[in-house]
Design a protein around this motif. Structure first.
Motif, PDB file in Angstrom:
ATOM      1  N   ASP A  19       0.973  -1.344   0.014  1.00  0.00           N
ATOM      2  CA  ASP A  19      -0.087  -0.038  -0.036  1.00  0.00           C
ATOM      3  C   ASP A  19       0.841   1.149   0.122  1.00  0.00           C
ATOM      4  OD1 ASP A  19      -2.357  -1.421   0.035  1.00  0.00           O
ATOM      5  OD2 ASP A  19      -2.562  -1.358   2.176  1.00  0.00           O
ATOM      6  N   GLU A  20       1.772   1.149   0.843  1.00  0.00           N
ATOM      7  CA  GLU A  20       2.851   2.396   0.719  1.00  0.00           C
ATOM      8  C   GLU A  20       3.858   2.674  -0.461  1.00  0.00           C
ATOM      9  OE1 GLU A  20       5.016   1.889   4.511  1.00  0.00           O
ATOM     10  OE2 GLU A  20       3.052   1.470   5.600  1.00  0.00           O
ATOM     11  N   ARG A 100      -8.038  -6.938   0.554  1.00  0.00           N
ATOM     12  CA  ARG A 100      -6.812  -6.232   0.590  1.00  0.00           C
ATOM     13  C   ARG A 100      -6.337  -6.862  -0.681  1.00  0.00           C
ATOM     14  NH1 ARG A 100      -3.650  -5.709   5.983  1.00  0.00           N
ATOM     15  NH2 ARG A 100      -1.983  -4.170   4.889  1.00  0.00           N
ATOM     16  N   LEU A 104      -5.518  -5.238  -4.592  1.00  0.00           N
ATOM     17  CA  LEU A 104      -4.061  -5.382  -5.135  1.00  0.00           C
ATOM     18  C   LEU A 104      -4.022  -6.072  -6.317  1.00  0.00           C
ATOM     19  CD1 LEU A 104      -1.219  -4.394  -4.352  1.00  0.00           C
ATOM     20  CD2 LEU A 104      -0.745  -6.923  -3.451  1.00  0.00           C
TER      21      LEU A 104
END
Length: 229
Positions: A19-20, A100, A104
């Motif tokens: 995510d980052e 999640r 992705l």
């Protein structure tokens, strides 16, 4: 409070970093460092960075195979429905991790390709089982098995994606209903023995220029087992 197992910490660290920084920019060393473990520990739990995202497909395939193997000819379709439900329940139990992963794979083409390949493995397993259940080597039966397997997987994916997007509050009830609709499209094949033992009368219709009155004597002789003139 007890510390989370390393496998879970690695998965959480991986998704946080994805995510980052993005999937491509995150390395195995980054994941291990964020999780507070060494590189060796990472590879003890996962074969690759990609395996953190898709860790359980092989185990799920084995669960499906085991469930299908316990069925008989008369319970084959029940086994198919049960196997589909097993996969859905696995994703539901993953909860936020499954969502999640869905987010992705929707953004990273390489992961989306991996997901498609995994779905193809599920479909092939169902197709092989259905083809064996049908017990008919003809081309039309092979196509029917392919269509059934594709429909089964499509129904599962439809319900799963609704749940992943937060659109389904009762996914298990939805999958049961969806599978009922899918399997209703494909009635069970009748066995040769059943076909031979089935009673009743078969009527063949045809067109002729002769009048009915002229045909009746010949038809009666055929019914009685005699030769038609």
């Amino acid at each position: 409070m007890s510390k989370e197992p390393a496998r879970i910490r690695l998965a959480n660290a991986a998704f946080a970093l994805f995510d980052e920084r993005g999937y491509e920019q995150t390395t195995v060393d980054d994941i291990a460092e964020r999780a507070g473990v060494g590189r060796t520990t990472f590879f003890r739990h996962y074969r690759s960075k990609e395996a953190v995202i898709f860790p359980d497909h092989d185990r799920l395939l084995e669960l499906i195979r085991d469930r299908l193997a316990t069925s008989s000819h008369s319970t084959a379709l029940v086994a198919v429905s049960d196997a589909v439900r097993l996969v859905l329940l696995h994703y539901i139990e993953e909860g936020d991790l499954a969502r999640r992963r869905y987010g992705l794979t929707s953004k990273v083409p390489a992961l989306r390709d991996r997901e498609i390949a995994s779905v193809a493995r599920y479909q092939r397993l169902f197709r092989e089982f259905i083809a064996e259940w049908m017990g008919d080597p003809t081309t039309s039966a092979s196509l029917k098995a392919e269509l059934m397997a594709a429909s089964v997987v499509a129904a599962h994916n439809h319900v799963l994606r609704r749940w992943l997007r937060g659109e389904s509050r009762e996914p298990v009830a939805e999958i049961d209903e969806a599978m009922s609709e899918v399997l209703a499209l494909f009635p069970a094949p009748s066995t040769r023995e059943g076909a031979a033992d089935a009673g009743g009368t078969t009527i063949v219709a045809f067109r002729t220029a002769q009048d009915l009155d002229a045909l009746l004597p010949s038809l009666r002789r055929l019914v009685d087992g005699g030769p038609a003139s």
